[in-house]
Design a protein around this motif. Structure first.
Motif, PDB file in Angstrom:
ATOM      1  N   SER A  30       0.824  -1.123  -0.069  1.00  0.00           N
ATOM      2  CA  SER A  30       0.577  -0.484   0.063  1.00  0.00           C
ATOM      3  C   SER A  30       0.555   0.960   0.140  1.00  0.00           C
ATOM      4  O   SER A  30       0.520   2.286   0.223  1.00  0.00           O
ATOM      5  N   PRO A  32       2.713   4.187  -1.435  1.00  0.00           N
ATOM      6  CA  PRO A  32       2.592   5.167  -2.950  1.00  0.00           C
ATOM      7  C   PRO A  32       3.683   5.156  -3.982  1.00  0.00           C
ATOM      8  O   PRO A  32       4.839   5.383  -3.388  1.00  0.00           O
ATOM      9  N   PRO A  70      -1.027   0.751 -10.214  1.00  0.00           N
ATOM     10  CA  PRO A  70      -2.667   1.564 -10.099  1.00  0.00           C
ATOM     11  C   PRO A  70      -2.388   3.068  -9.736  1.00  0.00           C
ATOM     12  O   PRO A  70      -2.316   3.106  -8.966  1.00  0.00           O
ATOM     13  N   VAL A  71      -3.545   3.921 -10.564  1.00  0.00           N
ATOM     14  CA  VAL A  71      -3.254   5.117 -10.724  1.00  0.00           C
ATOM     15  C   VAL A  71      -5.016   5.287  -9.736  1.00  0.00           C
ATOM     16  O   VAL A  71      -5.917   4.872 -10.365  1.00  0.00           O
ATOM     17  N   GLU A  72      -4.955   6.038  -9.219  1.00  0.00           N
ATOM     18  CA  GLU A  72      -6.212   6.291  -8.344  1.00  0.00           C
ATOM     19  C   GLU A  72      -6.095   7.738  -8.310  1.00  0.00           C
ATOM     20  O   GLU A  72      -5.172   8.614  -8.025  1.00  0.00           O
ATOM     21  N   GLN A  73      -7.473   8.111  -8.242  1.00  0.00           N
ATOM     22  CA  GLN A  73      -7.758   9.764  -7.754  1.00  0.00           C
ATOM     23  C   GLN A  73      -7.916  10.208  -7.168  1.00  0.00           C
ATOM     24  O   GLN A  73      -8.977   9.437  -6.041  1.00  0.00           O
ATOM     25  N   THR A  74      -7.688  11.197  -6.714  1.00  0.00           N
ATOM     26  CA  THR A  74      -7.302  11.118  -4.885  1.00  0.00           C
ATOM     27  C   THR A  74      -8.016  13.106  -4.616  1.00  0.00           C
ATOM     28  O   THR A  74      -8.777  13.237  -3.505  1.00  0.00           O
ATOM     29  N   ASP A  79      -1.210  15.752  -4.122  1.00  0.00           N
ATOM     30  CA  ASP A  79      -1.295  14.554  -4.933  1.00  0.00           C
ATOM     31  C   ASP A  79      -0.800  14.372  -6.118  1.00  0.00           C
ATOM     32  O   ASP A  79      -1.273  15.147  -7.071  1.00  0.00           O
ATOM     33  N   ASN A 104       3.048  11.265  -3.202  1.00  0.00           N
ATOM     34  CA  ASN A 104       2.032  11.450  -1.483  1.00  0.00           C
ATOM     35  C   ASN A 104       3.351  12.747  -1.150  1.00  0.00           C
ATOM     36  O   ASN A 104       3.630  12.647  -0.332  1.00  0.00           O
ATOM     37  N   THR A 199      -3.658  12.908  -7.830  1.00  0.00           N
ATOM     38  CA  THR A 199      -4.060  11.372  -8.797  1.00  0.00           C
ATOM     39  C   THR A 199      -2.744  10.743  -7.776  1.00  0.00           C
ATOM     40  O   THR A 199      -1.538  11.519  -7.139  1.00  0.00           O
ATOM     41  N   GLU A 201       0.048   6.947  -7.596  1.00  0.00           N
ATOM     42  CA  GLU A 201       0.231   5.917  -8.219  1.00  0.00           C
ATOM     43  C   GLU A 201       0.243   5.258  -7.649  1.00  0.00           C
ATOM     44  O   GLU A 201       1.332   5.487  -6.119  1.00  0.00           O
ATOM     45  N   GLY A 202      -0.663   3.766  -6.884  1.00  0.00           N
ATOM     46  CA  GLY A 202       0.097   2.635  -5.971  1.00  0.00           C
ATOM     47  C   GLY A 202       1.156   2.058  -5.519  1.00  0.00           C
ATOM     48  O   GLY A 202       2.619   2.230  -7.070  1.00  0.00           O
TER      49      GLY A 202
END
Length: 245
Positions: A30, A32, A70-74, A79, A104, A199, A201-202
């Protein structure tokens, strides 16, 4: 029999080292921008006075998996996610540069931008923003700050993130959690790189695959322990047969 014990012991030690790599990947599933470490077994020749015809198997970490996570929208202004082969530059305690894909970004109590606890580098050095300022980052890496209570037109540019490009072949993972350039002090800034604000990236670690690898390593270790116990039992029986009755 002693040779079988040493062979099984060496294999068990290599499996434990490989398990440590997999466990570290699992712990960072988990984190980033984390890049999974690869582990593999390789043959190592046994050096000695005799002919070098024997080899042992040792564990090694040939590198890292540099595939995208995976790229997530925050929606968080600080970010950022980078393009493939893009890296953020940070300043290390010895004054050199390290590189990370962890987007982050945090602001410390003195207004300095940091990633993973390291000062974030800009074109002219570490980046700082005014206290309590609202910070935004544009796709080209330009950082703007709006002071508390200021009008929107008073927004000021603080600097631009230093972003470098490398496919991973010129980087090596350090014990401090960031990557270091191989054979050179620092990588050059690449102004063509773009990022995605808001966004992140995880990690590219697959928890399922890591768990399967951990179970497989545990079974291999148990098998080597059984070999050692069986050889030890055989040696004890042989001593009883050869011993005085």
């Amino acid at each position: 029999m002693d040779r079988a014990i040493y062979t099984a012991m060496g294999a068990a030690s290599a499996v434990l080292d490989q398990q440590a790599v997999v466990s570290n990947n699992m712990a960072n599933a988990s984190t980033p921008g984390f890049r999974a470490q690869l582990s593999a077994f390789r043959a190592a020749p046994v050096e000695g006075p005799s002919i070098p015809t024997r080899t042992l198997v040792v564990d090694s970490t040939p590198g890292n998996d540099f595939s995208l996570g995976p790229v997530e929208q925050t929606g968080r202004d600080l970010d950022v996610a980078l393009q493939q082969d893009g890296w953020l530059a940070v300043r290390l305690p010895d004054g050199s540069e390290g590189y990370t894909r962890n987007g982050n970004i945090e602001v410390d109590s003195e207004g300095q931008l940091r990633v993973q606890g390291f000062p974030l580098m800009g074109d002219g050095g570490p980046l700082e923003v005014p206290p309590q300022a609202q910070v935004t980052i544009s796709p080209d890496g330009t950082i703007s700050a709006l002071g508390a209570g200021d009008e929107p037109k008073a927004i000021a540019q603080i600097g631009r993130l230093k972003m470098v490009r490398d496919s991973g072949s010129g980087l090596v993972h350090g014990d401090d959690g960031v990557f270091h350039a191989v054979g050179q002090a620092a990588l050059a800034n690449d102004p063509t790189l773009k990022l995605m604000p808001g966004t992140i990236e995880g990690s590219n670690v697959s928890p399922v695959k890591a768990m399967v690898s951990m179970i497989a390593n545990a079974r291999q270790f148990e098998m080597q322990m059984k070999v050692i116990n069986n050889v030890n039992d055989n040696a004890q029986r042989a001593n009883q047969l050869l011993g005085p009755s």
